[in-house]
Design an enzyme around this catalytic site. Structure first.
Site, PDB file in Angstrom:
ATOM      1  N   CYS A   3       5.165  12.442   1.099  1.00  0.00           N
ATOM      2  CA  CYS A   3       4.236  12.681   2.208  1.00  0.00           C
ATOM      3  C   CYS A   3       4.241  14.127   2.679  1.00  0.00           C
ATOM      4  O   CYS A   3       3.371  14.521   3.447  1.00  0.00           O
ATOM      5  CB  CYS A   3       4.559  11.753   3.367  1.00  0.00           C
ATOM      6  SG  CYS A   3       4.511  10.039   2.869  1.00  0.00           S
TER       7      CYS A   3
ATOM      8  N   HIS B 294       1.527  14.606   9.531  1.00  0.00           N
ATOM      9  CA  HIS B 294       1.321  13.578   8.512  1.00  0.00           C
ATOM     10  C   HIS B 294       1.048  12.252   9.222  1.00  0.00           C
ATOM     11  O   HIS B 294       1.781  11.865  10.142  1.00  0.00           O
ATOM     12  CB  HIS B 294       2.568  13.477   7.621  1.00  0.00           C
ATOM     13  CG  HIS B 294       2.621  12.211   6.841  1.00  0.00           C
ATOM     14  ND1 HIS B 294       1.554  11.775   6.074  1.00  0.00           N
ATOM     15  CD2 HIS B 294       3.589  11.270   6.716  1.00  0.00           C
ATOM     16  CE1 HIS B 294       1.866  10.623   5.511  1.00  0.00           C
ATOM     17  NE2 HIS B 294       3.089  10.292   5.885  1.00  0.00           N
TER      18      HIS B 294
ATOM     19  N   ASN C 147      -1.528   5.165   6.380  1.00  0.00           N
ATOM     20  CA  ASN C 147      -0.735   6.280   5.853  1.00  0.00           C
ATOM     21  C   ASN C 147      -1.169   6.556   4.408  1.00  0.00           C
ATOM     22  O   ASN C 147      -0.895   5.751   3.525  1.00  0.00           O
ATOM     23  CB  ASN C 147       0.752   5.880   5.926  1.00  0.00           C
ATOM     24  CG  ASN C 147       1.670   6.927   5.331  1.00  0.00           C
ATOM     25  OD1 ASN C 147       1.240   7.843   4.646  1.00  0.00           O
ATOM     26  ND2 ASN C 147       2.961   6.771   5.572  1.00  0.00           N
TER      27      ASN C 147
END
Ligand code: ACO
Length: 333
Positions: free
Chosen positions: A118, A260, A290
């Site tokens: 990520c 993020h 996500n």
């Protein structure tokens, strides 16, 4: 390699791509024992996009995001010198970047994958910046793309509710150092906690009968959600403060906080620790979940498109995730 030293760098274009299939929390509730209420209150996620077409992979999503960024500035793809694909879900372990290079016609570009989960987009942006700063390259296409739906155990309710598929792309171009927009960066890794989040390779119990070597296969995503949460909320604010301080900036100077997109609660907790007002937080978790390496460039593209982020804004972007790896970049837009 050119000899010019210490060039500045600027993001001159953005693009994104999301799969067609929209999957709501209610639909997920028919797959595992969960509810819209549980998912939304714990994560802020309402729905996500999943790549459902047979035979499609990260290559199609990443190529579409890239083409949008290229077309936005009418650039000839042959002028791209380097293509970095930040991903943890390539469709080829040798890398997917070269396939994207071919699809988009960036025939003069070196292309490689960069794996930092990520944090992949942030690490790729900093990597690209080095190539520009030292005068090696002029135009760099940076793509963050993941299709973690292919790596999720759809019977594990603790992880399958979180992830979505997407791609985002930016073009970083060299400029005079006085117009440099990457003001500072700060990157960290702590491999001690690598097992908190992984897509592990597991060897078979029995070795090859003749060669006595072990082969195996990759497993589904495994995650220690509570530890990842604690890590993000403690380390990300420190990284941002360090990054701002080194650039002689303070929290007051920040116009936008673009983290993020892992979990709305993490976004709010980080902003709270930094005393940044919640209206400066960019969030699209509700719509996409996500999306791993894609989440920052996807949210950036959307915020730029609707003129939320405008010229001269100070934008702090921060990634965190498997590794564990995390980091921040301060940009003057
Ligand atoms: N629906 C309903 N109940 C659930 C679900 C679900 N989807 N998932 C877990 N539960 C249950 C558990 O079984 C547990 O039940 P129990 O108390 O009877 O044992 C209870 O809910 C609490 O589970 P926890 O795991 O403790 O839930 P928590 O409050 O920690 O929330 C979450 C889980 C949302 C994953 C949280 O830990 C979190 O956000 N962590 C950060 C994870 C993250 O952001 N990961 C990605 C970042 S890195 C990257 O992007 C790759």
């Amino acid at each position: 390699m050119k000899k010019d030293m210490f060039q500045g760098a600027k993001i001159i274009s953005t693009g994104s791509s999301i799969p067609y299939a929209k999957v709501s929390n209610e639909q997920i509730s028919s797959v595992v024992e969960t509810s819209d209420e549980w998912i939304f209150t714990r994560t802020g996620i309402k729905e996500r996009r999943l790549l459902t077409q047979y035979g499609q992979s990260i290559v199609e999503l990443a190529s579409e995001a890239s083409i949008k960024a290229i077309e936005q500035i009418s650039m000839d793809p042959k002028n791209i010198d380097l293509l970095i694909l930040a991903t943890s879900s390539p469709n080829d372990l040798f890398g997917s970047a070269s396939k994207i290079q071919y699809v988009i016609g960036a025939t003069n570009a070196l292309a490689f994958d960069l794996t930092a989960a990520c944090s992949g987009f942030v690490v790729s942006l900093v990597t690209a910046f080095q190539f520009i700063r030292n005068g090696s390259y002029k135009n760099i296409l940076i793509i963050g793309a993941d299709v973690l739906s292919k790596w999720v155990d759809w019977s594990d309710r603790s992880t399958c509710i979180l992830f979505g598929d997407a791609a985002g792309a930016v073009i970083l171009q060299s400029c005079d150092v006085s117009f440099n927009s990457i003001l500072n960066f700060h990157l960290k890794t702590d491999g001690k906690y690598a097992n908190y989040l992984s897509i592990a390779y597991k060897e078979n119990f029995d070795p090859h009968p003749v060669l006595k070597l072990y082969q195996g296969s990759f497993q589904y995503i495994s995650m220690n959600g509570k530890e990842v949460y604690k890590f993000a909320v403690s380390q990300v604010p420190l990284s941002i403060l360090t990054c701002l301080h080194q650039a002689n900036l303070s929290i007051k100077d920040v116009d936008w906080l673009l983290l993020h997109q892992a979990n709305e609660r993490i976004l709010m907790a980080v902003a709270d620790k930094l005393s940044i007002s919640s209206d400066k937080i960019i969030s699209n978790l509700g719509q996409y979940g996500n999306t791993s390496a894609a989440s920052i460039p996807l949210a950036l593209h959307e915020a730029v498109q609707v003129h939320r982020i405008v010229a001269n804004d100070i934008v702090v972007i921060a990634g965190f995730g498997a590794g564990l790896t995390w980091g921040s970049v301060v940009l003057r837009w």
